[in-house]
Design a protein around this motif. Structure first.
Motif, PDB file in Angstrom:
ATOM      1  N   GLU A  75       0.838  -1.197   0.000  1.00  0.00           N
ATOM      2  CA  GLU A  75       0.000   0.000   0.000  1.00  0.00           C
ATOM      3  C   GLU A  75       0.879   1.256   0.000  1.00  0.00           C
ATOM      4  OE1 GLU A  75      -0.167  -2.594   2.002  1.00  0.00           O
ATOM      5  OE2 GLU A  75      -2.190  -3.413   1.818  1.00  0.00           O
ATOM      6  N   ARG A  76       0.421   2.302  -0.726  1.00  0.00           N
ATOM      7  CA  ARG A  76       1.175   3.555  -0.794  1.00  0.00           C
ATOM      8  C   ARG A  76       0.251   4.750  -0.644  1.00  0.00           C
ATOM      9  NH1 ARG A  76       5.807   3.977  -3.971  1.00  0.00           N
ATOM     10  NH2 ARG A  76       6.771   1.960  -4.372  1.00  0.00           N
ATOM     11  N   GLY A  77       0.807   5.868  -0.282  1.00  0.00           N
ATOM     12  CA  GLY A  77       0.026   7.109  -0.235  1.00  0.00           C
ATOM     13  C   GLY A  77       0.236   7.872   1.055  1.00  0.00           C
ATOM     14  N   GLU A  78      -0.360   9.081   1.051  1.00  0.00           N
ATOM     15  CA  GLU A  78      -0.263   9.954   2.236  1.00  0.00           C
ATOM     16  C   GLU A  78      -1.577   9.866   2.993  1.00  0.00           C
ATOM     17  OE1 GLU A  78       1.931  13.088   2.631  1.00  0.00           O
ATOM     18  OE2 GLU A  78       3.340  11.797   1.566  1.00  0.00           O
ATOM     19  N   PHE A  79      -1.495   9.667   4.302  1.00  0.00           N
ATOM     20  CA  PHE A  79      -2.725   9.534   5.085  1.00  0.00           C
ATOM     21  C   PHE A  79      -2.634  10.334   6.374  1.00  0.00           C
ATOM     22  CE2 PHE A  79      -2.031   5.745   2.587  1.00  0.00           C
ATOM     23  CZ  PHE A  79      -3.247   5.614   1.921  1.00  0.00           C
ATOM     24  N   VAL A  80      -3.820  10.721   6.855  1.00  0.00           N
ATOM     25  CA  VAL A  80      -3.879  11.377   8.161  1.00  0.00           C
ATOM     26  C   VAL A  80      -4.560  10.402   9.107  1.00  0.00           C
ATOM     27  CG1 VAL A  80      -4.647  13.401   9.439  1.00  0.00           C
ATOM     28  CG2 VAL A  80      -4.228  13.563   7.011  1.00  0.00           C
ATOM     29  N   ALA A  81      -4.118  10.371  10.352  1.00  0.00           N
ATOM     30  CA  ALA A  81      -4.743   9.486  11.322  1.00  0.00           C
ATOM     31  C   ALA A  81      -5.070  10.267  12.579  1.00  0.00           C
ATOM     32  CB  ALA A  81      -3.804   8.336  11.675  1.00  0.00           C
ATOM     33  N   LEU A  82      -6.201   9.930  13.151  1.00  0.00           N
ATOM     34  CA  LEU A  82      -6.634  10.566  14.398  1.00  0.00           C
ATOM     35  C   LEU A  82      -6.774   9.449  15.415  1.00  0.00           C
ATOM     36  CD1 LEU A  82      -9.451  13.164  14.251  1.00  0.00           C
ATOM     37  CD2 LEU A  82      -8.941  11.850  16.267  1.00  0.00           C
ATOM     38  N   ASP A  83      -6.080   9.579  16.534  1.00  0.00           N
ATOM     39  CA  ASP A  83      -6.013   8.480  17.505  1.00  0.00           C
ATOM     40  C   ASP A  83      -6.657   8.914  18.822  1.00  0.00           C
ATOM     41  OD1 ASP A  83      -5.298   6.290  19.000  1.00  0.00           O
ATOM     42  OD2 ASP A  83      -3.171   6.782  19.101  1.00  0.00           O
ATOM     43  N   LEU A  84      -7.882   8.447  19.050  1.00  0.00           N
ATOM     44  CA  LEU A  84      -8.614   8.811  20.266  1.00  0.00           C
ATOM     45  C   LEU A  84      -8.949   7.565  21.070  1.00  0.00           C
ATOM     46  CD1 LEU A  84     -10.280  10.940  21.941  1.00  0.00           C
ATOM     47  CD2 LEU A  84     -12.236  10.221  20.596  1.00  0.00           C
ATOM     48  N   GLY A  85      -8.434   7.484  22.288  1.00  0.00           N
ATOM     49  CA  GLY A  85      -8.724   6.277  23.078  1.00  0.00           C
ATOM     50  C   GLY A  85      -8.540   6.509  24.564  1.00  0.00           C
ATOM     51  N   GLY A  86      -8.094   7.712  24.911  1.00  0.00           N
ATOM     52  CA  GLY A  86      -7.882   8.044  26.314  1.00  0.00           C
ATOM     53  C   GLY A  86      -7.838   9.553  26.397  1.00  0.00           C
ATOM     54  N   ILE A 135       1.150  10.461   7.773  1.00  0.00           N
ATOM     55  CA  ILE A 135       2.194   9.486   7.485  1.00  0.00           C
ATOM     56  C   ILE A 135       2.162   9.135   6.006  1.00  0.00           C
ATOM     57  CG2 ILE A 135       0.753   7.472   8.054  1.00  0.00           C
ATOM     58  CD1 ILE A 135       3.409   6.395   9.413  1.00  0.00           C
ATOM     59  N   SER A 136       3.343   8.852   5.440  1.00  0.00           N
ATOM     60  CA  SER A 136       3.332   8.397   4.051  1.00  0.00           C
ATOM     61  C   SER A 136       3.780   6.940   4.024  1.00  0.00           C
ATOM     62  CB  SER A 136       4.238   9.274   3.189  1.00  0.00           C
ATOM     63  OG  SER A 136       5.561   9.042   3.523  1.00  0.00           O
ATOM     64  N   LEU A 137       2.966   6.141   3.343  1.00  0.00           N
ATOM     65  CA  LEU A 137       3.308   4.723   3.151  1.00  0.00           C
ATOM     66  C   LEU A 137       4.019   4.628   1.808  1.00  0.00           C
ATOM     67  CD1 LEU A 137       0.008   3.000   4.357  1.00  0.00           C
ATOM     68  CD2 LEU A 137       2.036   3.616   5.675  1.00  0.00           C
ATOM     69  N   GLU A 138       5.175   3.971   1.822  1.00  0.00           N
ATOM     70  CA  GLU A 138       6.010   4.004   0.616  1.00  0.00           C
ATOM     71  C   GLU A 138       6.051   2.683  -0.123  1.00  0.00           C
ATOM     72  OE1 GLU A 138       9.535   5.356   2.546  1.00  0.00           O
ATOM     73  OE2 GLU A 138       8.759   7.419   2.720  1.00  0.00           O
ATOM     74  N   GLY A 139       5.297   1.678   0.368  1.00  0.00           N
ATOM     75  CA  GLY A 139       5.346   0.349  -0.261  1.00  0.00           C
ATOM     76  C   GLY A 139       6.529  -0.427   0.287  1.00  0.00           C
ATOM     77  N   GLY A 140       6.589  -1.727  -0.006  1.00  0.00           N
ATOM     78  CA  GLY A 140       7.700  -2.558   0.472  1.00  0.00           C
ATOM     79  C   GLY A 140       7.791  -2.561   1.994  1.00  0.00           C
ATOM     80  N   GLY A 141       6.662  -2.356   2.677  1.00  0.00           N
ATOM     81  CA  GLY A 141       6.656  -2.364   4.139  1.00  0.00           C
ATOM     82  C   GLY A 141       7.323  -1.138   4.748  1.00  0.00           C
ATOM     83  N   ARG A 142       7.619  -0.123   3.909  1.00  0.00           N
ATOM     84  CA  ARG A 142       8.307   1.065   4.449  1.00  0.00           C
ATOM     85  C   ARG A 142       7.352   2.246   4.603  1.00  0.00           C
ATOM     86  NH1 ARG A 142      11.782  -0.625   0.627  1.00  0.00           N
ATOM     87  NH2 ARG A 142      10.953   0.989  -0.763  1.00  0.00           N
TER      88      ARG A 142
END
Ligand code: BGC
Length: 432
Positions: A65-76, A84-91
């Protein structure tokens, strides 16, 4: 307590009782594994079960998987926004992160206040890091029990971890967030996935490690998810191809077939969600300190500790509840100083001033007992999950684990590994 032979004997007997209360033998743990498995099966079949076994509409990533993503982390009460950018090849690239702290009124007031605050923070984040005019896909990690209806929608079943914001239970949390974005003028953001933190943990590790098939959180709350064959999810009504899999959120914090002691029962009775999240109340950071505090208060009440100068927060007074945080337990478990001086300082700050070395040793032993039981219960539940996927442990399994209890409580990981070896024998080494 003065260290006379008679007093030492009394103290030993009192500690022995507490040890007994927190002890889980190998056969008790095997019982937990067996019951856990039964509850998993019932939950997957849509029957009555303390394990919700929620289909997440997400499968493991391929690593491509590749691309630029935004993440919102709410749990506490701490929450984060990151890009974060996913670059493929697990990187993946280095994420850009902003952290925020929720106030009490966000957590316990009207739900719209909570979501408006999140939307405000999102606006701040985009002002700092967003590229003007570019649409972004957002993954929303919402770490509470949610009945998912699609990858990008789901209703909150109940709050946990002392959250109680009104008007959220029974509603689609993606819609609530989307409405708040609308009110605060956050556009150009697509909320394209809703995930539990365990799912995020599993998927993030599986992106670089194809053996990863379980995600666990051992922090303020606790939970686990794992990859299941869809053909075994009897309650699944959608179609699926042969061999298809899906990550299942067990919501193991709610597992309730555990042997409880008087401290567990007291803690549950005085909690916001009485009768629920029983495993969470024996394992997670929100409660471990309180369990230790209750046991130590019992010893103090009987004159077995703090007899000389007073017990501070280690009393039955309601105002002292939850004041012995699990972080203090970690500091005490970490203490290698002579005469346990660091423990003495922690106790001083909590009002148990002028503790004797013997008091400090007893406090530490109680913390060890509470930690050990928590780690053993976590290990039994984890073993049940792994055996559900692979009954003979024929394959390797990487378990992605995150959370303050696992990472920061000295001895927790070691206790958990010992229990896994006790339950699974040499095959435990297949679990990383
Ligand atoms: C929630 C889970 C969550 C866990 C860890 C529990 O209280 O019910 O959904 O995964 O905490 O954050």
């Amino acid at each position: 307590m003065k260290s006379t032979p008679k007093n030492r004997k009394l103290q030993k007997t009192a500690l022995g009782k507490i040890e007994n209360d927190f002890n889980l033998s190998t056969s008790d743990l095997r019982g937990v594994m067996r019951d856990f498995r039964l509850e998993m099966e019932r939950g997957l079949a849509g029957g009555k079960s303390s394990l919700k076994m929620i289909p997440t509409y997400v499968d493991s990533p391929t690593g491509r998987e590749r691309g630029e993503f935004v993440a919102l982390d709410l749990g506490g009460t701490n929450f984060r926004i990151l890009e974060i950018s996913l670059e493929g090849g697990g990187r993946s690239g280095k994420p850009r992160i902003m952290k925020f702290v929720l106030k009490k009124h966000h957590v316990t007031g009207a739900g719209s206040e909570l979501f408006d605050f999140i939307a405000e923070c999102m606006r701040k984040f985009l002002r700092k890091y967003g590229a003007a005019g570019r649409r972004l896909d957002l993954g929303f990690t919402f770490s509470f029990p949610v009945k998912q209806t699609a990858v990008d929608s789901g209703e909150l079943v109940c709050w946990t971890k002392d959250f109680s914001a009104r008007g959220v239970v029974g509603h689609d949390v993606v819609a609530l967030l989307g409405e708040a974005f609308g009110r605060k003028g956050v556009d150009l953001v697509n909320i394209s996935a809703l995930v539990n933190d365990t799912v995020g943990t599993l998927v993030a590790k599986a992106y670089e490690d194809a053996y990863c098939d379980v995600g666990v959180i051992l922090g303020t709350g606790t939970n686990a998810c794992y990859r299941e064959s869809l053909s075994r999810v009897k309650k699944w009504r959608g179609s699926f191809s042969k061999g298809a899999g899906m990550i299942i959120n067990t919501e193991w914090g709610n597992f309730n077939r555990l042997k409880l002691n008087k401290y567990d029962r007291y803690l549950d009775k005085h909690s916001e969600n009485r009768g629920f999240q029983i495993l969470e109340k024996t394992v997670s950071g929100m409660y471990l300190g309180e369990l230790a505090r209750l046991a130590i208060a019992d010893l103090a009440g009987a004159g077995s500790v703090f007899a000389v100068h007073g017990a501070g927060i280690f009393t039955e007074a309601a105002g002292a509840a939850r004041l012995f945080k699990s972080e203090y337990m970690s500091e005490i478990l970490e203490d290698r100083s002579r005469g346990l001086r660091i423990t003495g300082r922690v106790l001083d700050a909590l009002g148990a001033r002028g503790s004797t070395e013997s008091d400090r040793r007893v406090v530490r032993i109680v913390c060890e007992m509470v930690r050990r039981r928590a780690a053993r219960i976590s290990a039994a539940a984890l073993a049940a999950v792994v055996l559900k996927m692979d009954g003979r442990l024929a394959r390797r399994h990487t378990i992605a684990i995150d959370g303050s209890v696992f990472e920061k409580m000295p001895g927790f990981e070691a206790d958990m590994r010992l229990a896994l070896a006790e339950l699974l024998g040499p095959r435990a080494s297949r679990i990383r």
